[in-house]
Design a protein around this motif. Structure first.
Motif, PDB file in Angstrom:
ATOM      1  N   GLY A  45       0.818  -1.212   0.000  1.00  0.00           N
ATOM      2  CA  GLY A  45       0.000   0.000   0.000  1.00  0.00           C
ATOM      3  C   GLY A  45       0.850   1.259   0.000  1.00  0.00           C
ATOM      4  N   MET A  46       1.956   1.216   0.748  1.00  0.00           N
ATOM      5  CA  MET A  46       2.805   2.403   0.829  1.00  0.00           C
ATOM      6  C   MET A  46       3.547   2.631  -0.491  1.00  0.00           C
ATOM      7  SD  MET A  46       4.185   2.283   4.735  1.00  0.00           S
ATOM      8  CE  MET A  46       5.256   0.889   4.537  1.00  0.00           C
ATOM      9  N   VAL A  47       3.963   1.556  -1.140  1.00  0.00           N
ATOM     10  CA  VAL A  47       4.626   1.685  -2.436  1.00  0.00           C
ATOM     11  C   VAL A  47       3.673   2.329  -3.436  1.00  0.00           C
ATOM     12  CG1 VAL A  47       5.646   0.443  -4.369  1.00  0.00           C
ATOM     13  CG2 VAL A  47       6.139  -0.284  -2.043  1.00  0.00           C
TER      14      VAL A  47
ATOM     15  N   ALA B  65       4.836  10.705   1.115  1.00  0.00           N
ATOM     16  CA  ALA B  65       3.589   9.935   1.090  1.00  0.00           C
ATOM     17  C   ALA B  65       3.780   8.599   1.797  1.00  0.00           C
ATOM     18  CB  ALA B  65       3.149   9.710  -0.352  1.00  0.00           C
ATOM     19  N   GLY B  66       4.903   7.937   1.499  1.00  0.00           N
ATOM     20  CA  GLY B  66       5.163   6.660   2.152  1.00  0.00           C
ATOM     21  C   GLY B  66       5.299   6.820   3.653  1.00  0.00           C
TER      22      GLY B  66
ATOM     23  N   THR C  17      -3.459  -4.810  10.876  1.00  0.00           N
ATOM     24  CA  THR C  17      -3.255  -3.404  10.538  1.00  0.00           C
ATOM     25  C   THR C  17      -2.451  -3.265   9.244  1.00  0.00           C
ATOM     26  OG1 THR C  17      -3.173  -2.991  12.902  1.00  0.00           O
ATOM     27  CG2 THR C  17      -2.560  -1.183  11.472  1.00  0.00           C
ATOM     28  N   GLY C  18      -1.444  -4.122   9.083  1.00  0.00           N
ATOM     29  CA  GLY C  18      -0.656  -4.086   7.853  1.00  0.00           C
ATOM     30  C   GLY C  18      -1.508  -4.410   6.638  1.00  0.00           C
ATOM     31  N   LEU C  19      -2.327  -5.438   6.771  1.00  0.00           N
ATOM     32  CA  LEU C  19      -3.235  -5.776   5.670  1.00  0.00           C
ATOM     33  C   LEU C  19      -4.148  -4.607   5.359  1.00  0.00           C
ATOM     34  CD1 LEU C  19      -4.343  -9.420   6.491  1.00  0.00           C
ATOM     35  CD2 LEU C  19      -3.107  -8.631   4.473  1.00  0.00           C
TER      36      LEU C  19
ATOM     37  N   ILE D 222      -4.738  -2.631   1.833  1.00  0.00           N
ATOM     38  CA  ILE D 222      -6.046  -2.479   1.187  1.00  0.00           C
ATOM     39  C   ILE D 222      -6.380  -0.991   1.033  1.00  0.00           C
ATOM     40  CG2 ILE D 222      -8.530  -2.863   1.498  1.00  0.00           C
ATOM     41  CD1 ILE D 222      -7.831  -5.519   2.817  1.00  0.00           C
ATOM     42  N   PHE D 223      -6.116  -0.217   2.097  1.00  0.00           N
ATOM     43  CA  PHE D 223      -6.408   1.209   2.067  1.00  0.00           C
ATOM     44  C   PHE D 223      -5.534   1.921   1.028  1.00  0.00           C
ATOM     45  CE2 PHE D 223      -5.560   5.513   3.836  1.00  0.00           C
ATOM     46  CZ  PHE D 223      -6.832   6.012   3.769  1.00  0.00           C
ATOM     47  N   GLY D 224      -4.246   1.600   1.040  1.00  0.00           N
ATOM     48  CA  GLY D 224      -3.331   2.254   0.097  1.00  0.00           C
ATOM     49  C   GLY D 224      -3.677   1.926  -1.346  1.00  0.00           C
ATOM     50  N   THR D 225      -4.061   0.676  -1.585  1.00  0.00           N
ATOM     51  CA  THR D 225      -4.448   0.287  -2.938  1.00  0.00           C
ATOM     52  C   THR D 225      -5.664   1.092  -3.381  1.00  0.00           C
ATOM     53  OG1 THR D 225      -3.695  -1.938  -2.371  1.00  0.00           O
ATOM     54  CG2 THR D 225      -4.944  -1.707  -4.399  1.00  0.00           C
TER      55      THR D 225
END
Lengths: 308, 360
Positions: A42-44, A71-72, A93-95, A99-102
């Motif tokens: 997501g961060m990428v 942004a990252g 939370t990572g998942l 999902i949020f970043g996507t």
């Protein structure tokens, strides 16, 4: 295969391995501090889209890279707030971050799909890039590739030689003890998570501004996840991460190799290679289970809440 | 700090149920702010996103069209997550079900017999099962992290789908589009109401939810799965076969996701194309958390997530906003949920200065 083809393949290997190297180095630092951030993907993506947008808006690629890094880092703060301050489950939370970043990146970039920009161009380093073969393979890249080497050096040196490296490790191995000797566990973990986010953002910026200068939804194509496997494969050692990143880079450009050998194969089938390679690596690691256990930061994935 | 977190003596049952509602409210508020910042009237936009899609019978049947695959995937994932097996691979298992079932459907286009449809469904579910079997094998034999393996398997499945629709399964009369031929009537699931797209797959989904619910609450095996998730060592002391349970949850989950995939291609879509999987497998993860890992909750959560898909399409048509709002809303929802879940184990109290700080 002639020498020129081999040169091109090695050149492309480094280019393709660079985003993996950046993401995995960041994640390694983050995991060394005891935090498992599965939100790399997501961060990428956020780095890629924000960097691209900033470049288009300002017309300046440097601004794009800075925006990508920010942004990252911002995205990782979101993760840090939930996983560190609110002691939420790190896996979930990572998942969520992925999902949020996507979703957010697709939303932000919707009107930028199909926009073309002039990508970051190569810097042919003076003198060394003149060396036959070697010059082309190592010294004719864009500046971000050189930056990735500098960052690699810094991370390597940090964990080999410095107090900072020790501090991060102690927080990841035994947060209670680290707290007892007066280290601020939460603060260090936040910084490590943000470093991971900044590196993922930078990798995103590399993808959308240098590697393929355009934005498409989901363009990171699982690199964030592959990098996560890479950290395990490298047993949390920077030099092995670099090796692994380039090996995966090579797996991703197999189509070049096969074309060179005169084979025709479906690009879709070849696209499976890096993912298949990741699975195989995870299988091979099983033989080394004890060693893997020894090198894993002891408190990895465990939230820490200071008493008081 | 004015407020601080204090651990509750025991987890709050009430908050466990309130947290999803709170998360939905927070998502709606954020959504309103988002729409306002985009220059749309927030209430009207929210209405367009969450209410307008369900205005008529067509809307409700379309909701069912999306609930069916989401529920099938989520029910399987619930089993896995109960056992703390982090199967992120519903998406890939869904695709494999679609590709496998689709392949068989294309072979049987001209066969008009009663056994054709059941066979296609079974084969689709079997393909999903095999894909999950890979993950189970990697986990039990190589101790490979299932999050990473299932995600890699998702990407491989997606590329397999692309390969099939660009190559062997491409419609020879399709003007070179990456699509298969349309399925024939005998290879399509029957619809429930004439002229609408909702097929009987919604019954499969509800049936699966009921069966899994009974299984988890009434059988020893179901109990063992819960214990395994709560406490690995307790499960081992009690003599439960950990590996067997891991295989079980992954295989059930894989076949359900595979069934969802084949019911999708041999249903509303009616062919194979590159877009058969709009992220149902990932949305199902959110559903399981939002539905509190309980079948009833999961049914309601499936409806909400199905609505986010329809809302995305609706705002694209009506307000010319990008369809990707769907993913954004889903992500926000999960984030808020995780934050609100904190209130299950902790409560927020006014911070008083501690005695140690006073002495200092």
């Amino acid at each position: 295969m002639d020498i020129e083809l081999i040169t091109n393949i090695l050149f492309a290997t480094i280019r393709t391995g660079t985003p993996l190297l950046l993401i995995a180095l960041g994640e390694m630092v983050c995991e060394k501090s005891g935090v498992l951030n599965l939100g790399q993907e997501g961060m990428v993506l956020m780095g890629a889209v924000v960097g691209f947008m900033a470049s288009v808006i300002t017309g300046n690629l440097g601004m794009g890279i800075i925006a990508a890094v920010l942004a990252g880092a911002l995205m990782s703060l979101l993760f840090g707030f939930l996983a560190i301050s609110l002691v939420a489950n790190q896996v979930a939370t990572g998942l969520a971050l992925t999902i949020f970043g996507t979703g957010l990146s697709a939303f932000l970039g919707a009107s930028y799909v199909g926009v073309g920009i002039e990508g970051i161009t190569a810097w042919h380093l003076p003198l060394v890039s003149e060396i036959p073969v070697i010059g082309k393979i190592f010294f004719s890249h864009d500046p971000l590739v050189y930056l990735s080497w500098v960052l690699f050096g810094l991370v390597y040196w940090c964990f080999k030689r410095t107090r900072l490296g020790l501090t991060i490790r102690s927080v990841g191995e035994n947060p209670e003890a680290a707290n007892a000797i007066g280290l601020s566990v939460l603060q260090i973990r936040y910084l490590a998570v943000m470093f991971g986010g900044a590196m993922a953002g930078l990798a995103g910026g590399y993808l959308s501004l240098a590697y393929t200068p355009l934005w498409t939804e989901g363009m990171s194509a699982g690199r964030g996840w592959i990098a996560l496997a890479l950290v395990v494969f490298a047993s949390w050692k920077a030099e092995r991460i670099m090796l692994g990143a380039y090996l995966f880079g090579a797996a991703s450009i197999m189509h070049l190799v096969l074309q060179g050998l005169g084979f025709e194969a479906s690009p879709n089938l070849l696209a499976m290679l890096p993912y298949g390679a990741t699975i195989i690596v995870l299988m091979v690691l099983a033989n080394d289970a004890i060693k893997a256990k020894l090198s894993t930061p002891l408190a990895l994935g465990q939230p820490y809440r200071p008493q008081l | 700090m004015l407020f601080k977190l204090e651990k509750r003596p025991s987890d709050s049952q009430l908050m466990a149920y309130c947290s999803p509602l709170l998360a939905v409210v927070l998502t709606l508020i954020s959504g309103a702010l988002l729409f306002a910042s985009l220059g749309h009237e927030p209430m009207k936009a929210l209405y367009t996103f969450f209410v307008l899609p369900l205005e008529d019978l067509y809307g409700w049947t379309e909701l069912g069209v999306k609930v069916a695959p989401l529920l099938l995937c989520a029910i399987g994932l619930m089993l896995c997550f109960k056992a703390k097996v982090w199967n992120i691979g519903a998406e890939g298992q869904f695709i494999l079900g679609g590709v496998g079932g689709g392949y068989l459907a294309l072979q049987l286009l001209d066969v008009d017999a009663f056994w054709v449809m059941p066979l296609i469904l079974l084969f689709g579910a079997l393909c999903g099962l095999l894909w999950a079997m890979l993950a189970a094998w990697l986990k039990t034999h190589f101790a490979a992290n299932e999050i990473l393996t299932t995600i890699m398997l998702n990407y491989i499945a997606l590329n397999l789908l692309y390969f099939c629709v660009h190559g062997p399964l491409k419609d020879p009369d399709g003007f070179n589009f990456p699509e298969s031929a349309m399925f024939s009537d005998s290879t399509l699931l029957p619809v429930i109401i004439e002229d609408y797209r909702l097929t009987i797959s919604i019954y499969f989904a509800l049936f699966a939810a009921a069966v899994v619910w009974t299984f988890m609450s009434r059988t020893l095996l179901g109990f063992q799965i819960s214990v395994l998730g709560e406490d690995h060592s307790a499960a081992r002391f009690a003599g439960f076969k950990e590996k067997k349970l891991i295989w079980l949850v992954l295989l059930v989950s894989g076949s359900l996701a595979g069934l969802a995939g084949v019911a999708e291609v041999a249903g509303p879509i009616g062919q194979l194309n590159p877009y058969i999987a709009p992220g149902y497998g990932y949305a199902a993860i959110i559903i399981v958390f939002l539905g509190r890992m309980h079948p009833i909750g999961i049914v309601f959560a499936s409806m909400l997530l199905a609505l986010t898909y329809m809302g995305g399409e609706m705002v694209q048509m009506d307000l010319a906003l990008p369809k990707s709002l769907t993913g954004l809303f889903q992500g926000m929802l999960l984030f808020y949920l995780l934050a609100c879940d904190l209130l299950i184990g902790y409560r927020i109290v006014r911070a008083k200065s501690s005695p140690i700080a006073d002495q200092a």
